[in-house]
Design a protein around this motif. Structure first.
Motif, PDB file in Angstrom:
ATOM      1  N   SER A 147       0.848  -1.197   0.000  1.00 34.96           N
ATOM      2  CA  SER A 147       0.000   0.000   0.000  1.00 34.96           C
ATOM      3  C   SER A 147       0.882   1.244   0.000  1.00 34.96           C
ATOM      4  O   SER A 147       1.971   1.251   0.571  1.00 34.96           O
ATOM      5  N   SER A 148       0.388   2.292  -0.651  1.00 29.51           N
ATOM      6  CA  SER A 148       1.178   3.519  -0.737  1.00 29.51           C
ATOM      7  C   SER A 148       0.395   4.767  -0.344  1.00 29.51           C
ATOM      8  O   SER A 148       0.980   5.790  -0.014  1.00 29.51           O
ATOM      9  N   TRP A 149      -0.937   4.712  -0.432  1.00 27.40           N
ATOM     10  CA  TRP A 149      -1.793   5.850  -0.091  1.00 27.40           C
ATOM     11  C   TRP A 149      -1.362   7.110  -0.848  1.00 27.40           C
ATOM     12  O   TRP A 149      -1.264   8.191  -0.281  1.00 27.40           O
ATOM     13  N   TRP A 150      -1.111   6.946  -2.152  1.00 30.18           N
ATOM     14  CA  TRP A 150      -0.672   8.082  -2.958  1.00 30.18           C
ATOM     15  C   TRP A 150      -1.746   9.160  -3.064  1.00 30.18           C
ATOM     16  O   TRP A 150      -1.464  10.287  -3.500  1.00 30.18           O
ATOM     17  N   VAL A 151      -2.961   8.847  -2.638  1.00 29.04           N
ATOM     18  CA  VAL A 151      -4.048   9.837  -2.672  1.00 29.04           C
ATOM     19  C   VAL A 151      -3.751  11.023  -1.753  1.00 29.04           C
ATOM     20  O   VAL A 151      -4.308  12.106  -1.918  1.00 29.04           O
ATOM     21  N   GLY A 152      -2.826  10.808  -0.785  1.00 25.72           N
ATOM     22  CA  GLY A 152      -2.474  11.892   0.128  1.00 25.72           C
ATOM     23  C   GLY A 152      -1.505  12.863  -0.512  1.00 25.72           C
ATOM     24  O   GLY A 152      -0.300  12.864  -0.231  1.00 25.72           O
ATOM     25  N   THR A 153      -2.019  13.705  -1.400  1.00 24.71           N
ATOM     26  CA  THR A 153      -1.205  14.711  -2.075  1.00 24.71           C
ATOM     27  C   THR A 153      -1.993  16.004  -2.174  1.00 24.71           C
ATOM     28  O   THR A 153      -3.239  15.991  -2.223  1.00 24.71           O
ATOM     29  N   GLN A 154      -1.299  17.129  -2.203  1.00 26.62           N
ATOM     30  CA  GLN A 154      -1.982  18.416  -2.205  1.00 26.62           C
ATOM     31  C   GLN A 154      -2.866  18.601  -3.426  1.00 26.62           C
ATOM     32  O   GLN A 154      -3.920  19.237  -3.352  1.00 26.62           O
ATOM     33  N   ALA A 155      -2.479  18.033  -4.555  1.00 30.14           N
ATOM     34  CA  ALA A 155      -3.266  18.207  -5.774  1.00 30.14           C
ATOM     35  C   ALA A 155      -4.649  17.578  -5.665  1.00 30.14           C
ATOM     36  O   ALA A 155      -5.607  18.030  -6.302  1.00 30.14           O
ATOM     37  N   LEU A 156      -4.772  16.529  -4.849  1.00 35.03           N
ATOM     38  CA  LEU A 156      -6.056  15.839  -4.701  1.00 35.03           C
ATOM     39  C   LEU A 156      -6.808  16.238  -3.441  1.00 35.03           C
ATOM     40  O   LEU A 156      -7.939  15.781  -3.224  1.00 35.03           O
TER      41      LEU A 156
ATOM     42  N   GLN B 237       0.864  20.814   6.123  1.00 35.54           N
ATOM     43  CA  GLN B 237       1.418  19.726   5.309  1.00 35.54           C
ATOM     44  C   GLN B 237       0.720  18.408   5.608  1.00 35.54           C
ATOM     45  O   GLN B 237       0.372  17.643   4.696  1.00 35.54           O
ATOM     46  N   ILE B 238       0.492  18.141   6.886  1.00 39.33           N
ATOM     47  CA  ILE B 238      -0.170  16.894   7.263  1.00 39.33           C
ATOM     48  C   ILE B 238      -1.626  16.893   6.809  1.00 39.33           C
ATOM     49  O   ILE B 238      -2.136  15.887   6.291  1.00 39.33           O
ATOM     50  N   LEU B 239      -2.303  18.007   6.981  1.00 38.89           N
ATOM     51  CA  LEU B 239      -3.719  18.066   6.614  1.00 38.89           C
ATOM     52  C   LEU B 239      -3.925  17.836   5.127  1.00 38.89           C
ATOM     53  O   LEU B 239      -4.806  17.072   4.718  1.00 38.89           O
ATOM     54  N   TRP B 240      -3.113  18.492   4.291  1.00 43.98           N
ATOM     55  CA  TRP B 240      -3.335  18.433   2.846  1.00 43.98           C
ATOM     56  C   TRP B 240      -2.527  17.345   2.142  1.00 43.98           C
ATOM     57  O   TRP B 240      -2.850  16.990   1.005  1.00 43.98           O
ATOM     58  N   SER B 241      -1.496  16.825   2.779  1.00 43.25           N
ATOM     59  CA  SER B 241      -0.640  15.854   2.103  1.00 43.25           C
ATOM     60  C   SER B 241      -0.640  14.482   2.768  1.00 43.25           C
ATOM     61  O   SER B 241       0.226  13.660   2.489  1.00 43.25           O
TER      62      SER B 241
ATOM     63  N   PHE C 243      -5.383  11.149   5.443  1.00 44.40           N
ATOM     64  CA  PHE C 243      -6.437  11.181   6.449  1.00 44.40           C
ATOM     65  C   PHE C 243      -7.797  11.567   5.865  1.00 44.40           C
ATOM     66  O   PHE C 243      -8.829  11.018   6.244  1.00 44.40           O
ATOM     67  N   LEU C 244      -7.800  12.554   4.955  1.00 50.18           N
ATOM     68  CA  LEU C 244      -9.068  13.005   4.381  1.00 50.18           C
ATOM     69  C   LEU C 244      -9.768  11.864   3.641  1.00 50.18           C
ATOM     70  O   LEU C 244     -10.969  11.643   3.803  1.00 50.18           O
ATOM     71  N   PHE C 245      -9.018  11.135   2.834  1.00 46.46           N
ATOM     72  CA  PHE C 245      -9.596  10.028   2.066  1.00 46.46           C
ATOM     73  C   PHE C 245     -10.003   8.881   2.989  1.00 46.46           C
ATOM     74  O   PHE C 245     -11.095   8.307   2.841  1.00 46.46           O
ATOM     75  N   LEU C 246      -9.150   8.541   3.935  1.00 41.29           N
ATOM     76  CA  LEU C 246      -9.441   7.455   4.867  1.00 41.29           C
ATOM     77  C   LEU C 246     -10.740   7.726   5.619  1.00 41.29           C
ATOM     78  O   LEU C 246     -11.590   6.839   5.772  1.00 41.29           O
TER      79      LEU C 246
END
Length: 523
Positions: free
Chosen positions: A151-160, A215-219, A222-225
């Motif tokens: 697993s990588s959780w690449w969804v945790g990026t500022q663009a998304l 940085q933690i909030l947007w990158s 957590f938001l997706f999870l």
């Protein structure tokens, strides 16, 4: 202020309620996948366009195939949306790739996720979030075979971040889990900030807390999870305080991952632990029912009486989700929520009621309602869960205001029947809204309870008891509600009915000691 929030909440809920909860989740995830594909052309996300397409194709094929096979063997209805939701969640949790070995690992994760719905289940209900199971299985296998990936959780990026917030908010609004996920986010982000700050200080670096926070909030994932995985109703306990507890546990474990050898208890493993706690709160089952009889409560309200074959417990005022499998379901799906109209003391008989569409109605009848009309006495259905906090205060002396619109009277009937069976007496005023006197469902139950009732109908009901009042000439809006219930400020207000009506009455309900709502999304 509270009334305004209630009004806005229910108007949005009424709009989202036109689509089934599962369809909203799938559409949100599909929109996020398309957004990610567009961003990948500009190198704003990690995976390339071909990696995204190939990975989603493998995930969808395996999830759909395994689910279809399992459901055929177990004689269960095929739920395509469930398969696609699992595939899309895994797309954002795993690392998209074109490598053949890694795609094999992704296929294994997809198969494990789908199989967990049937193997890690209790009486037909899966215990763990399927995508979290699949990701965990792949991570464990990658310890021995690194080529499979993890697993990588690449969804945790500022663009998304913004798309996840907007689409996730739609999901949480529809599932009514905004507050639960907010608890998770606050705890997870706070714990992660403390952990990162401690690590930076230990390394001798300068700590800028606000920079770390953003940085933690947007990158972070957590938001997706929270929005797409923690919010899954099937793996949450029935009461809100229990859901808050689970959210807090997952938040702590996701925010500060605990190392266990070559892996940690972060992200998906944190969610699995939360799922286990939720299961411990209430051993949820797919309760089997047999339709015992049908009865017409009014010219348009039909009551269904079921006989329960498994253990079932509920608190008066809660609702159940009833599945009616049928071919070619429309956008509103094969599952619907019904307030329970009977009391716990009535078990093993269980009653729900619904309003039938009139012949003159311009709104087309849903495929679900058509299928429900074809269910004959003796046929078996299943409850997929019981939820809700639309329950009366434990303190018997608390004055209560009940506002019911049409079929919205059902949770109150359950509560009133329970009070009679338990010998309880409460100070209750019921405001009952119906199109005309013939549509006052459960009138006999309400009269037997001896509570005060204010009736809003076009015509005067016949033979009104002494404690009933026909609100002739009073318009049911915020001002009218205060007129017929002048002591509203001393009462705990409960309102059950269409979301639009709740929004209209919000200014008056704001005067009450508290507001508890039960909005009907329609079907």
């Amino acid at each position: 202020m509270l009334g305004s929030v209630t009004a806005v909440w229910n108007r949005v809920f009424a709009l989202l309620g036109r689509v089934s909860m599962y369809r909203v989740v799938y559409l949100a995830l599909a929109a996020l996948a398309v957004t990610s594909l567009v961003l990948s052309f500009f190198d704003l996300v990690g995976p390339s366009p071909l990696e995204l397409i190939a990975t989603l194709a493998v995930l969808s094929a395996v999830c759909v195939g395994v689910d279809a096979a399992a459901q055929r063997v177990l004689h269960l209805p095929w739920r395509l949306e469930s398969s696609l939701i699992t595939a899309h969640i895994l797309l954002f949790v795993l690392r998209p790739t074109l490598d053949v070995a890694a795609l094999g690992g992704i296929a294994i994760a997809a198969a494990a996720a789908s199989l967990s719905k049937y193997l890690l289940a209790w009486r037909g209900r899966h215990i763990f979030n399927p995508a979290a199971v699949g990701a965990t299985v792949l991570t464990l296998l990658s310890i021995a075979w690194p080529a499979l990936g993890a697993s990588s959780w690449w969804v945790g990026t500022q663009a998304l971040a913004l798309p996840v917030v907007v689409l996730g908010l739609a999901v949480l609004w529809r599932t009514e889990k905004i507050r639960v996920v907010a608890v998770f986010l606050v705890i997870a982000v706070a714990i992660a900030v403390l952990r990162t700050a401690a690590q930076l200080q230990a390394a001798g670096a300068v700590v800028d807390s606000m920079t770390v926070f953003w940085q933690i909030l947007w990158s972070s994932p957590f938001l997706f999870l929270g929005a797409f995985m923690l919010s899954e109703p099937l793996t949450l306990p029935p009461r809100r305080w229990q859901q808050f507890t689970v959210a807090a546990i997952v938040g702590v474990l996701a925010g500060w991952p605990i190392p266990l050898g070559d892996i940690s208890l972060g992200q998906e493993r944190a969610l699995l632990i939360g799922n286990a706690v939720a299961f411990a709160f209430a051993v949820r089952t797919a309760v089997r029912l047999t339709l015992d009889s049908r009865a017409e409560r009014t010219p348009t309200v039909q009551e269904l009486t079921f006989r329960v074959h498994d253990r079932l417990s509920f608190v008066p005022g809660q609702y159940l989700e009833l599945e009616v499998p049928h071919a070619h379901p429309d956008a509103r799906g094969t599952r619907r929520e019904f307030s329970i109209a009977s009391a716990p003391e009535d078990l093993p008989l269980l009653r729900v009621a619904f309003k039938e569409s009139s012949a003159a109605s311009a709104k087309p009848q849903s495929s679900y309602k058509k299928a429900l009309a074809r269910v004959a006495p003796g046929e078996r259905l299943a409850i997929t869960g019981v939820w809700g906090d639309f329950v009366l205060p434990k303190r018997d002396g608390a004055p209560i205001l009940m506002v019911a619109a049409g079929i919205g009277v059902t949770p109150f009937v359950s509560q009133i029947r329970h009070m009679r069976a338990a010998g309880e007496e409460r100070d209750i005023v019921l405001v009952y809204v119906a199109s005309d006197a013939s549509e006052l469902a459960y009138r006999a139950d309400l009269e037997a309870a001896g509570i005060s009732v204010v009736v809003f109908t076009r015509d005067r009901p016949a033979d009104l008891p002494a404690n009933w009042l026909w609100a002739r000439g009073v318009r049911l809006d915020a001002e009218g509600l205060v007129t017929v219930v002048p002591d509203i400020a001393a009462r705990h207000a409960y309102i059950s009915g269409p979301a639009g009506l709740i929004a209209d009455l919000a200014p008056a309900l704001e005067k009450a000691r508290s507001i508890t709502t039960d909005a009907f999304s329609g079907y």
